[in-house]
Design an enzyme around this catalytic site. Structure first.
Site, PDB file in Angstrom:
ATOM      1  N   LYS A 161     -10.252   0.302  -2.629  1.00  0.00           N
ATOM      2  CA  LYS A 161     -10.169   0.098  -1.177  1.00  0.00           C
ATOM      3  C   LYS A 161     -10.448   1.406  -0.446  1.00  0.00           C
ATOM      4  O   LYS A 161      -9.575   2.271  -0.360  1.00  0.00           O
ATOM      5  CB  LYS A 161      -8.787  -0.438  -0.784  1.00  0.00           C
ATOM      6  CG  LYS A 161      -8.604  -0.630   0.725  1.00  0.00           C
ATOM      7  CD  LYS A 161      -7.211  -1.149   1.055  1.00  0.00           C
ATOM      8  CE  LYS A 161      -6.962  -1.202   2.560  1.00  0.00           C
ATOM      9  NZ  LYS A 161      -5.593  -1.699   2.890  1.00  0.00           N
ATOM     10  N   LYS A 219      -6.826   3.259  -3.561  1.00  0.00           N
ATOM     11  CA  LYS A 219      -7.248   3.308  -2.152  1.00  0.00           C
ATOM     12  C   LYS A 219      -7.490   4.750  -1.760  1.00  0.00           C
ATOM     13  O   LYS A 219      -6.738   5.645  -2.147  1.00  0.00           O
ATOM     14  CB  LYS A 219      -6.165   2.664  -1.296  1.00  0.00           C
ATOM     15  CG  LYS A 219      -6.404   2.682   0.210  1.00  0.00           C
ATOM     16  CD  LYS A 219      -5.252   1.954   0.921  1.00  0.00           C
ATOM     17  CE  LYS A 219      -5.332   2.101   2.435  1.00  0.00           C
ATOM     18  NZ  LYS A 219      -4.210   1.413   3.130  1.00  0.00           N
ATOM     19  N   ASP A 256       0.866  -1.179   0.000  1.00  0.00           N
ATOM     20  CA  ASP A 256       0.000   0.000   0.000  1.00  0.00           C
ATOM     21  C   ASP A 256       0.905   1.231   0.000  1.00  0.00           C
ATOM     22  O   ASP A 256       1.501   1.575   1.034  1.00  0.00           O
ATOM     23  CB  ASP A 256      -0.915   0.013   1.230  1.00  0.00           C
ATOM     24  CG  ASP A 256      -2.017  -1.047   1.160  1.00  0.00           C
ATOM     25  OD1 ASP A 256      -1.797  -2.107   0.546  1.00  0.00           O
ATOM     26  OD2 ASP A 256      -3.084  -0.819   1.759  1.00  0.00           O
TER      27      ASP A 256
END
Length: 309
Positions: free
Chosen positions: A245, A209, A146
């Protein structure tokens, strides 16, 4: 690379600023309308189990310890020790320093190991440091990374720098999947969120995300709607499915179900899978487990029945 993609990359600024503008009022109204939708009682159990399977169970605190990470991994594998039918979560998400601990605890479980990287949460570090951060996390066992984009560069209009950094981090990931954190709360407008989504996808993101969870505005339904529309349009144009996400602020089963409805109504049930959609959360799992217990036993478990994360 397709001819279309090549044309898009030849002039990122023109392409990104040529994307259709986001109707702020329309997006917020649609998100609010979808949030009122309910699901049938006999579908709620399946929705809760799906939401559990979509959780990236997260601990990103300076006070994280090996013991806390091991306990969280055990919970990820077996969220409800009293019910072996309860599914595991999608992944554990930790800092790179904790990746070796988590990798050992998760070995053979099927639960993914996500590590934040690239000078999370600020992204304020030289590219060489970001790449070393990524390689170290992958070497420690992370199969998902991430990363955070350089929001300062993006807001200054230096799209090529942001693009090139994502490409470089993607290469450093090797076989690990890359989730690109836009930090939408710092991007100021829905138009910027749409542009950042497209930029990340063009650069090779496997997921986009919303947030680090470290700023005041994290995931919201309207922001996620804009991102879902972007992945839908990207697939139509390029034929590649990108995951989404939302992270930060999603705490209850009601919240999770609102997002599941949003997915179904925006991109369809192809995205109703942990490979396509994740919740970045810590406290959400406990509420899902309490609601699951209520459905199966007829009463709520006590507030201290499930571990506090």
């Amino acid at each position: 690379m397709t001819v279309t993609a090549s044309a898009e990359l030849s002039d990122l600024r023109s392409f990104l600023h040529g994307l259709p503008g986001v109707d702020k009022v329309g997006v917020e109204a649609r998100a609010a309308a979808l949030a009122t939708r309910s699901i049938k009682a006999d579908s709620k159990a399946a929705a809760i189990d799906l939401a559990i399977r979509m959780v990236d169970l997260t601990t990103l605190e300076g006070a994280d310890t090996p013991g806390k990470v091991r306990a969280l991994c055990a919970k990820a594998i077996r969220p409800d020790p009293a019910d072996p039918a309860c599914p595991p979560v999608a992944a554990i998400c930790v800092y790179p320093a904790m990746a070796p601990i988590a990798a050992a605890a998760l070995a053979g479980s099927g639960v993914h190991l996500a590590s934040v990287a690239t000078a999370f949460p600020s992204g304020q570090a030289p590219l060489e440091v970001k790449l070393a951060d990524t390689r170290d996390a992958v070497a420690a066992g992370a199969d998902e990374i991430d990363m955070v984009i350089s929001r300062g560069a993006f807001l200054a209009g230096d799209y090529r720098r942001v693009f090139d950094e994502i490409v470089a981090v993607k290469q450093a990931c090797g076989d690990a999947h890359l989730k690109v954190i836009l930090e939408t709360g710092e991007l100021a407008t829905y138009d910027n969120i749409r542009r950042a989504s497209w930029l990340a996808m063009l650069a090779g993101a496997d997921f986009i995300k919303t947030s680090t969870g470290k700023v005041s505005v994290n995931a919201t339904l309207p922001i996620t709607l804009v991102m879902l529309e972007a992945v839908r349009d990207f697939r139509e144009r390029h034929g590649r499915i990108i995951g989404v996400k939302p992270a930060g602020g999603i705490k209850t089963t009601k919240d999770a179900i609102k997002y599941l409805v949003l997915i179904n109504e925006t991109v369809g049930d192809e995205w109703l899978h942990p490979d396509r959609f994740r919740f970045g959360a810590s406290s959400l799992l406990n509420d899902l487990l309490m609601q699951r217990t209520k459905l199966t036993t007829g009463h709520y478990a006590g507030p201290d029945y499930f571990t506090l994360d």
